[in-house]
Design an enzyme around this catalytic site. Sequence first.
Site, PDB file in Angstrom:
ATOM      1  N   MET A 100       0.837  -1.202   0.000  1.00 31.40           N
ATOM      2  CA  MET A 100       0.000   0.000   0.000  1.00 31.40           C
ATOM      3  C   MET A 100       0.870   1.250   0.000  1.00 31.40           C
ATOM      4  SD  MET A 100      -3.401  -0.972   2.062  1.00 31.40           S
ATOM      5  CE  MET A 100      -2.769  -0.810   3.702  1.00 31.40           C
ATOM      6  N   GLY A 101       2.155   1.094  -0.319  1.00 27.03           N
ATOM      7  CA  GLY A 101       3.028   2.255  -0.438  1.00 27.03           C
ATOM      8  C   GLY A 101       3.541   2.768   0.893  1.00 27.03           C
ATOM      9  N   GLY A 126      11.301  -2.731   5.254  1.00 26.60           N
ATOM     10  CA  GLY A 126      10.588  -4.012   5.326  1.00 26.60           C
ATOM     11  C   GLY A 126      10.040  -4.415   3.966  1.00 26.60           C
ATOM     12  N   HIS A 127       9.382  -3.469   3.302  1.00 26.81           N
ATOM     13  CA  HIS A 127       8.872  -3.742   1.957  1.00 26.81           C
ATOM     14  C   HIS A 127      10.036  -4.075   1.012  1.00 26.81           C
ATOM     15  CE1 HIS A 127       5.722  -0.737   3.403  1.00 26.81           C
ATOM     16  NE2 HIS A 127       4.963  -1.760   3.044  1.00 26.81           N
ATOM     17  N   GLN A 178      -2.651 -11.951   8.158  1.00 29.55           N
ATOM     18  CA  GLN A 178      -2.885 -11.689   6.734  1.00 29.55           C
ATOM     19  C   GLN A 178      -2.267 -12.798   5.880  1.00 29.55           C
ATOM     20  OE1 GLN A 178      -2.554  -7.695   4.789  1.00 29.55           O
ATOM     21  NE2 GLN A 178      -0.561  -8.420   4.158  1.00 29.55           N
ATOM     22  N   SER A 189       6.731  -0.005   9.914  1.00 32.19           N
ATOM     23  CA  SER A 189       5.365   0.077   9.414  1.00 32.19           C
ATOM     24  C   SER A 189       5.153   1.453   8.805  1.00 32.19           C
ATOM     25  CB  SER A 189       4.373  -0.120  10.574  1.00 32.19           C
ATOM     26  OG  SER A 189       3.092   0.316  10.186  1.00 32.19           O
ATOM     27  N   ARG A 249       2.661   3.108   9.089  1.00 31.80           N
ATOM     28  CA  ARG A 249       1.933   3.897  10.090  1.00 31.80           C
ATOM     29  C   ARG A 249       2.867   4.563  11.104  1.00 31.80           C
ATOM     30  NH1 ARG A 249      -1.870  -0.172   8.942  1.00 31.80           N
ATOM     31  NH2 ARG A 249      -3.923   0.721   8.473  1.00 31.80           N
TER      32      ARG A 249
HETATM   33  P1  AMP Z   1       1.556  -3.000   3.422  1.00 29.11           P
HETATM   34  O1  AMP Z   1       2.099  -1.945   2.519  1.00 29.11           O
HETATM   35  O2  AMP Z   1       1.526  -2.599   4.855  1.00 29.11           O
HETATM   36  O3  AMP Z   1       0.280  -3.594   2.907  1.00 29.11           O
HETATM   37  O4  AMP Z   1       2.627  -4.189   3.374  1.00 29.11           O
HETATM   38  C1  AMP Z   1       2.997  -4.796   2.168  1.00 29.11           C
HETATM   39  C2  AMP Z   1       3.809  -6.032   2.469  1.00 29.11           C
HETATM   40  O5  AMP Z   1       4.982  -5.678   3.199  1.00 29.11           O
HETATM   41  C3  AMP Z   1       3.042  -7.035   3.335  1.00 29.11           C
HETATM   42  O6  AMP Z   1       3.299  -8.350   2.879  1.00 29.11           O
HETATM   43  C4  AMP Z   1       3.630  -6.802   4.702  1.00 29.11           C
HETATM   44  O7  AMP Z   1       3.548  -7.914   5.563  1.00 29.11           O
HETATM   45  C5  AMP Z   1       5.072  -6.472   4.369  1.00 29.11           C
HETATM   46  N1  AMP Z   1       5.672  -5.726   5.466  1.00 29.11           N
HETATM   47  C6  AMP Z   1       5.131  -4.658   6.107  1.00 29.11           C
HETATM   48  N2  AMP Z   1       5.931  -4.284   7.121  1.00 29.11           N
HETATM   49  C7  AMP Z   1       6.999  -5.125   7.117  1.00 29.11           C
HETATM   50  C8  AMP Z   1       8.164  -5.260   7.920  1.00 29.11           C
HETATM   51  N3  AMP Z   1       8.401  -4.457   8.941  1.00 29.11           N
HETATM   52  N4  AMP Z   1       9.047  -6.246   7.617  1.00 29.11           N
HETATM   53  C9  AMP Z   1       8.809  -7.081   6.582  1.00 29.11           C
HETATM   54  N5  AMP Z   1       7.723  -7.014   5.786  1.00 29.11           N
HETATM   55  C10 AMP Z   1       6.828  -6.050   6.050  1.00 29.11           C
END
Ligand code: AMP
Length: 285
Positions: free
Chosen positions: A30-31, A36-37, A155, A187, A189
Amino acid sequence: MITVKSVKSLQYKISKLKANAHKIAFIPTMGALHAGHLSLVEAATKDGLVPVVSIFINPSQFNNKVDFKKYPRMVDQDTILLKNSGCKLLFLPSVKEVYPLNFDPRIEIDLEGLDELLEGVFRPGHFEGMLQVVKRLIDIVDPDFLYMGQKDFQQHTLVGHMIRKLHLNCKLVIGPTLREEDGLAMSSRNLRLTPEFRSKAPIIYQSLLYAKKNLKENNSSQIKAEASSMIQESGLKLEYFEIVDGYNLSLVTDPKNHEYIVACVACWAGDIRLIDNIVIKGPSF
Ligand code: AMP
C-alpha cells in the site's frame, strides 16, 4: 524500472518477461515504503525472480475511514526506493482499474474461522477486503510467487489458506519482520506516531520477547497477563495480546500440544494502531 498504470500494459510486460523464461515474484503493497517492503523485493531478486510490486491503497480493507484518508501517500519517493532496490516493474493502478464496473470481487471460500480472531475481532470486514484485493491482483499479475511479510501474520495465514482453497498457481513466500534499532516493527503507520508515542512503542516488541522467553508448560494465561500489563503500563492502549497456534490461530493453553506458536499483539499508540507478532516455536522467519 518500468511503471505501469493499466492492467493491459502490466499484462503485456509480464507476458514478455514470461516468454523469456523469467519467473515473477509479486509483492503487493500500500506504499509509504520502508526497508521491510524493500527486503521482500531484495529477497525475490536474490531468489532469481523478477520482482513486480504494486502500490494500491485498497479502500475495501479499511474498516476505519479516517485511517484510509490519513494513510500516507508518497508515490514519488516510493518509486525512487523501488528503483534502487532492484524492482523491475511497478504497478500503480487506480481504483477503477482494480475494481471495474460490474466486477464482483466476492470470494466464496470457507475461511474456517481464521478471520474471526485477533484482527478479525477489532477490524470487521478487513480480511474480506484484503483477500478480495490480493485475489484480484494475483489474477491480474499471474505471478509464480507471492512475497509477503511475517509482520502481518494473520494476513499471510489467510492468503496462504486462500491460495490452497482456490488452488491458485502461485507459491507464498514469507519474509522476516524488519525492525527499527529499538525493536519497533517497521510500518508505514510509524510515520504518523507523535514523538511521545514513538518513544513508548518499542515496548510492543519487548512484550513479545518477554513472552517468547518465558512461555512454558501451562503458564500461557500468566504470560499473556504479564505481557499485556507491560504494554498497558507504558501508556499504550492494548487491544489484544494472544498466544495462538500458528496454523489455525486457536488459543494456546499448553505449548507442548502445538508445534507452531505465535504471540500476536495489537495496540493503540495515541491515534495510531500498531500490530506485531513473534514466532515462539516452529517455522522461523
Ligand atoms: P503494506 O504496505 O503494509 O500492505 O505491506 C505490504 C507487504 O509488506 C506485506 O506483505 C507486509 O507484511 C510487508 N511488510 C510490512 N511491514 C513489514 C516489515 N516491517 N518487515 C517485513 N515485511 C513487512
